[in-house]
Design a protein around this motif. Sequence first.
Motif, PDB file in Angstrom:
ATOM      1  N   LEU A  67      -2.299  13.638   4.548  1.00  0.00           N
ATOM      2  CA  LEU A  67      -2.314  14.397   6.182  1.00  0.00           C
ATOM      3  C   LEU A  67      -3.066  13.961   7.222  1.00  0.00           C
ATOM      4  O   LEU A  67      -3.438  12.986   8.293  1.00  0.00           O
ATOM      5  CB  LEU A  67      -1.998  15.860   6.504  1.00  0.00           C
ATOM      6  N   LEU A  72      -1.048  12.343  10.423  1.00  0.00           N
ATOM      7  CA  LEU A  72      -0.371  14.041  10.785  1.00  0.00           C
ATOM      8  C   LEU A  72      -0.747  15.190  10.417  1.00  0.00           C
ATOM      9  O   LEU A  72       0.482  15.695  10.334  1.00  0.00           O
ATOM     10  CB  LEU A  72       0.690  13.318   9.660  1.00  0.00           C
ATOM     11  N   TYR A  74       0.516  17.502  12.513  1.00  0.00           N
ATOM     12  CA  TYR A  74       1.275  18.253  13.303  1.00  0.00           C
ATOM     13  C   TYR A  74       2.004  18.421  12.232  1.00  0.00           C
ATOM     14  O   TYR A  74       3.520  19.401  11.963  1.00  0.00           O
ATOM     15  CB  TYR A  74       1.798  17.728  14.200  1.00  0.00           C
ATOM     16  N   LEU A  75       2.134  17.781  10.761  1.00  0.00           N
ATOM     17  CA  LEU A  75       3.183  18.092   9.899  1.00  0.00           C
ATOM     18  C   LEU A  75       3.080  19.079   8.370  1.00  0.00           C
ATOM     19  O   LEU A  75       3.611  19.495   8.282  1.00  0.00           O
ATOM     20  CB  LEU A  75       3.318  16.632   9.201  1.00  0.00           C
ATOM     21  N   ILE A  78       5.544  22.259   7.633  1.00  0.00           N
ATOM     22  CA  ILE A  78       6.044  22.112   7.031  1.00  0.00           C
ATOM     23  C   ILE A  78       6.010  21.260   5.631  1.00  0.00           C
ATOM     24  O   ILE A  78       6.496  21.312   4.113  1.00  0.00           O
ATOM     25  CB  ILE A  78       7.255  20.753   8.044  1.00  0.00           C
TER      26      ILE A  78
ATOM     27  N   PRO B   6       5.521   9.048   9.780  1.00  0.00           N
ATOM     28  CA  PRO B   6       5.773  11.170   9.362  1.00  0.00           C
ATOM     29  C   PRO B   6       6.662  11.077   8.356  1.00  0.00           C
ATOM     30  O   PRO B   6       6.500  12.023   7.155  1.00  0.00           O
ATOM     31  CB  PRO B   6       5.811  11.870  10.629  1.00  0.00           C
ATOM     32  N   VAL B   9       5.908   9.783   4.738  1.00  0.00           N
ATOM     33  CA  VAL B   9       5.293  10.705   4.314  1.00  0.00           C
ATOM     34  C   VAL B   9       6.280  12.150   3.240  1.00  0.00           C
ATOM     35  O   VAL B   9       5.446  12.614   2.751  1.00  0.00           O
ATOM     36  CB  VAL B   9       3.984  10.585   4.985  1.00  0.00           C
ATOM     37  N   LEU B  10       6.506  12.713   4.678  1.00  0.00           N
ATOM     38  CA  LEU B  10       7.486  13.467   3.992  1.00  0.00           C
ATOM     39  C   LEU B  10       7.556  13.603   3.418  1.00  0.00           C
ATOM     40  O   LEU B  10       8.280  14.024   2.414  1.00  0.00           O
ATOM     41  CB  LEU B  10       8.165  14.534   5.415  1.00  0.00           C
TER      42      LEU B  10
END
Lengths: 216, 272
Positions: A67, A72, A74-75, A78, B6, B9-10
């Motif tokens: 991250l 990232l 802010y992810l 989740i 993002p 990545v998720l």
Amino acid sequence: METVKSLILILMGGVLINNYVLQRFLGICPFLGVSKKFSQANGMGIAVIFVMLCATAVTWPIQTYILNAFGLGYLQTIVFILVIAALVQFVEIVLKKFIPALYNSLGVYLPLITTNCAVLGVAINNITDGYNFIESMVSSLGVGLGFWLAMVLFAGVRSRIENSPAPRAFKGLPVTLIAASIVSLAFFGFSGVVEGLLDSIFPTAETAAAALTAVL
Amino acid sequence: MVVLIPALVLLAIALVCAVLLTVSSVFFGVPDDSRAAEIRDALPGANCGACGFSGCDGYAKALSEGKTAEVNLCTPGGDGTARRLAKIMGTEPGEVIERVAYVACGGDCSPNGRKFNYDGPHTCKAANVYFSGDRFCNFACLGYGDCMNVCPRDAISISERGTAEINPKKCIGCGLCVKTCPNGIISLIEDTERIVVKCSNHDKGAKVRRACDVGCIACGKCEKTCPNDAIHVVNNLATIDYEKCTACGACVEVCPVKCIHTENLICGSHFE
């Protein structure tokens, strides 16, 4: 010496000062739900320690190397929920296969805490507090132990409450919540105590000088 | 691009998790005993323990592992469950005796007040430790509701005169209250029976009379009246031999203290 001291501080801080249940009010659901019997509270506490350690061991590298690397941050929430849920399921499958005894003793508590907010909370707070990997693990252990302590203590309190003639309006959950608040209040007394104790055990140059002048 | 990275990545993390779980469930999976699950579904799920195992899961496990071959142990489930279990196990169902719990106490000692002011924990178990409870009768229902609290079907209530009363329509015959009652005044009676003695007092007549108006005084009138030799005074208490009783009601008529009752014990909520 400084690192040892800071690690002990983090550990004791997790157990007593920043007790997640009693000071930060995370993980209240299992705290009220499974604290009726000592054996259950004990099982739940141990399962939480176990899951917190596993979760931190996985989420810290993910935050640092994936991250943060992609910007990232802010992810975080989740991704952590996803990873912790998957991890607990995975651990459950593996335990069932290889260590059935441990699986049976952790029993239903393991899936129950898949997305517990205390577990997620410790994973996120380790990042927010800027801990390195070792510190994060120690912090998780401390928080887990704190959770276990709160559960076990409160199970004792509750078994006394169950048999006491509470006024009708307070019977059941209300009197339990009041008792929880009083236990929580008691834990506020720990703030500052641990730090003071450690300062006397591992004196820094400053505190030693201060003590010396006080004596002289 | 701002959204894409993002999301990717998720997605990647989710995929890794999914693959990990799938692979591990294939390689490390422990096959569930399908028969145990099937048996578990056939059981009522009351988890009362009447079968002698730790809940329905325990019974299902014991059956599937061959620890027991009896399929008629589930009292709450009745004949219907026994038949279903027999089908799964491939054996004969056998008869399930449906039973109802009954509190053998008329509870008439409350007008005479209490022996002392009991101020301890509000459970029968605790109260019974002090001189067999605060009632004048040592065999009385103490009325603190230990049985009410263990009943899985809310069939027990504490009546106005402070004794436990069991609603046979709701009772599933699990016997948890029988094990809980510290005075042992609750018993399981077959739901086909009609005549019951509503007293558990083994004291001599005069002592019973001092404590209670509806307690068995062991006069033996019922014993003499019974045409079938089914009721006897044993240890100062009228006791019915249900193998001989025809529910004629002769003893109910003659009982001077009215502690023998005709009751309808047909249970209503057995899971068929």
